[in-house]
Design a protein around this motif. Structure first.
Motif, PDB file in Angstrom:
ATOM      1  N   ALA A  99       9.036  -2.618  -9.955  1.00  0.00           N
ATOM      2  CA  ALA A  99       9.370  -3.340  -8.728  1.00  0.00           C
ATOM      3  C   ALA A  99      10.143  -2.387  -7.821  1.00  0.00           C
ATOM      4  O   ALA A  99      11.139  -1.806  -8.239  1.00  0.00           O
ATOM      5  CB  ALA A  99      10.200  -4.576  -9.041  1.00  0.00           C
ATOM      6  N   GLU A 100       9.665  -2.235  -6.598  1.00  0.00           N
ATOM      7  CA  GLU A 100      10.312  -1.334  -5.627  1.00  0.00           C
ATOM      8  C   GLU A 100      11.298  -2.084  -4.758  1.00  0.00           C
ATOM      9  O   GLU A 100      11.131  -3.277  -4.516  1.00  0.00           O
ATOM     10  CB  GLU A 100       9.307  -0.818  -4.602  1.00  0.00           C
ATOM     11  N   GLY A 101      12.254  -1.376  -4.234  1.00  0.00           N
ATOM     12  CA  GLY A 101      13.146  -1.947  -3.216  1.00  0.00           C
ATOM     13  C   GLY A 101      14.068  -3.023  -3.754  1.00  0.00           C
ATOM     14  O   GLY A 101      14.429  -3.953  -3.043  1.00  0.00           O
ATOM     15  N   MET A 120      -0.337   2.958  -9.040  1.00  0.00           N
ATOM     16  CA  MET A 120      -0.814   2.359  -7.800  1.00  0.00           C
ATOM     17  C   MET A 120       0.404   1.916  -7.003  1.00  0.00           C
ATOM     18  O   MET A 120       1.151   1.042  -7.433  1.00  0.00           O
ATOM     19  CB  MET A 120      -1.701   1.183  -8.181  1.00  0.00           C
ATOM     20  N   ASP A 121       0.606   2.563  -5.860  1.00  0.00           N
ATOM     21  CA  ASP A 121       1.810   2.335  -5.053  1.00  0.00           C
ATOM     22  C   ASP A 121       1.592   1.179  -4.074  1.00  0.00           C
ATOM     23  O   ASP A 121       0.453   0.865  -3.725  1.00  0.00           O
ATOM     24  CB  ASP A 121       2.105   3.623  -4.262  1.00  0.00           C
ATOM     25  N   ASP A 122       2.670   0.568  -3.625  1.00  0.00           N
ATOM     26  CA  ASP A 122       2.633  -0.440  -2.545  1.00  0.00           C
ATOM     27  C   ASP A 122       1.651  -1.568  -2.843  1.00  0.00           C
ATOM     28  O   ASP A 122       0.979  -2.060  -1.928  1.00  0.00           O
ATOM     29  CB  ASP A 122       2.223   0.196  -1.208  1.00  0.00           C
ATOM     30  N   PHE A 123       1.568  -1.966  -4.107  1.00  0.00           N
ATOM     31  CA  PHE A 123       0.546  -2.957  -4.430  1.00  0.00           C
ATOM     32  C   PHE A 123       0.803  -4.282  -3.711  1.00  0.00           C
ATOM     33  O   PHE A 123       1.925  -4.773  -3.662  1.00  0.00           O
ATOM     34  CB  PHE A 123       0.458  -3.215  -5.935  1.00  0.00           C
TER      35      PHE A 123
HETATM   36 CA    CA Z   1       5.931   2.190  -2.461  1.00  0.00          CA
END
Ligand code: CA
Ligand code: C2E
Ligand code: CA
Ligand code: CA
Length: 279
Positions: free
Chosen positions: A235-237, A178-181
């Motif tokens: 954790a993105e970014g 699940m992206d951009d949660f």
């Molecule tokens: Ca994303």
């Protein structure tokens, strides 16, 4: 006042005209982009924190057009969705990313899971499952080395159809993230309902961890929530050591971001991760 109104009006129309013209130029070029070979993929590694190993790689599409230069996916993916060209572009992305992963495996590099972004148009298309089956077959990549990243917007639609598609993907052996949660239409109920393997915390939360009261708590709570529901967390970014330290302390499983590497062309990433050739 009348004159001001007139000026404002013409200002807005010329802005609008410019926007529309830009869109038309993009659309006209996008139409030919695939056949002209103007797309390429860049790859960004995901680091597993407990082992310190690269555990996955996300494929990100780039469009380089002679007239327009490098166009951001944020600008052209929505247009490609509107015109449904995302179906053929998305299939190209899947085939290229799976092929690249298989090529790395063939060279003897440590196996990683390849994460590919899936548009909701692709997800809802009847041909999705056969297309993925065919691509895995053609490239020779085992399904467990492919992860599909989907976003929350998709889950607002037909629940039964969404569940059926997710189940079919899981049966194939593909992983689902699940992206951009946390941005958009988050609902906690579907996290427990759908069979996600991983949850990616949106980079906006990571970026504000140090400066916005509350975001540290959100990140920490989302990690615990995901673990409680038997999902792993990316954790993105992640850009700073400070963010890394906090995420480690909170038992985040994986990080992705400029701190580890920017998205890179395959040869550069290969050099960076594994230094030259395989075994
Ligand atoms: Ca994303
Ligand atoms: P996304 O899936 O959330 O991808 C993560 C974005 O964050 C990427 O932007 C990546 O380059 C950027 N990023 C990675 N690490 C950092 C960091 O440390 N700091 C910051 N500020 N940014 C970081 P990119 O490549 O421009 O892609 C933007 C979006 O376009 C993606 O967001 C995704 O929604 C979409 N996209 C990209 N490739 C594809 C594709 O092949 N298919 C589809 N359907 N969408 C794609
Ligand atoms: Ca993504
Ligand atoms: Ca995003």
């Amino acid at each position: 006042a009348k004159e001001l109104g007139g000026n404002l009006y013409s200002m807005f129309t010329s802005d609008l005209e410019e926007t529309i013209e830009k869109k038309l130029i993009l659309q006209r070029n996008l139409h030919k982009a695939l056949e002209r070979g103007e797309f390429h993929l860049v790859y960004q590694p995901q680091l597993q924190l407990d082992t310190g190993q690269i555990q996955g790689i996300e494929a990100l599409v780039r469009w380089n057009n002679p007239e327009l230069g490098l166009v951001s996916p944020e600008d052209f993916i929505p247009l490609a969705e509107e015109s449904r060209q995302i179906l053929s572009i998305g299939e190209w992305v899947l085939r290229t990313a799976c092929g690249q992963n298989k090529a790395w495996q063939n060279e003897g590099f440590p196996p990683v899971r390849m994460a590919v972004n899936l548009s909701s148009i692709q997800f809802e298309h009847d041909e999705l499952i056969p297309a993925i089956r065919r691509i895995l077959d053609e490239t020779g990549l085992e399904a467990r080395w492919l992860e599909l990243e989907i976003t929350e917007s998709l889950l607002l639609r037909n629940k039964i159809k969404t569940m059926r598609t997710l189940r079919q993907l899981k049966e194939l052996g593909v992983h689902i993230a699940m992206d951009d949660f946390g941005v958009g239409y988050s609902s906690l109920s579907y996290l427990n309902y759908y069979p996600f393997d991983r949850l990616k915390i949106d980079k906006s939360f990571i970026h504000h961890m140090n400066d916005r009261t509350g975001d540290e708590w959100i990140v920490r709570t989302v990690i615990q929530l995901a673990h409680g529901l038997h999902m792993t967390v990316v954790a993105e970014g992640v850009e700073t050591e400070e963010q890394l330290t906090y995420l480690k302390k909170q038992s985040c499983d994986c990080i992705q971001g400029y701190l580890i590497s920017k998205p890179l062309a395959p040869s550069l990433l290969q050099e960076k991760l594994w230094g030259g050739s395989g075994t």
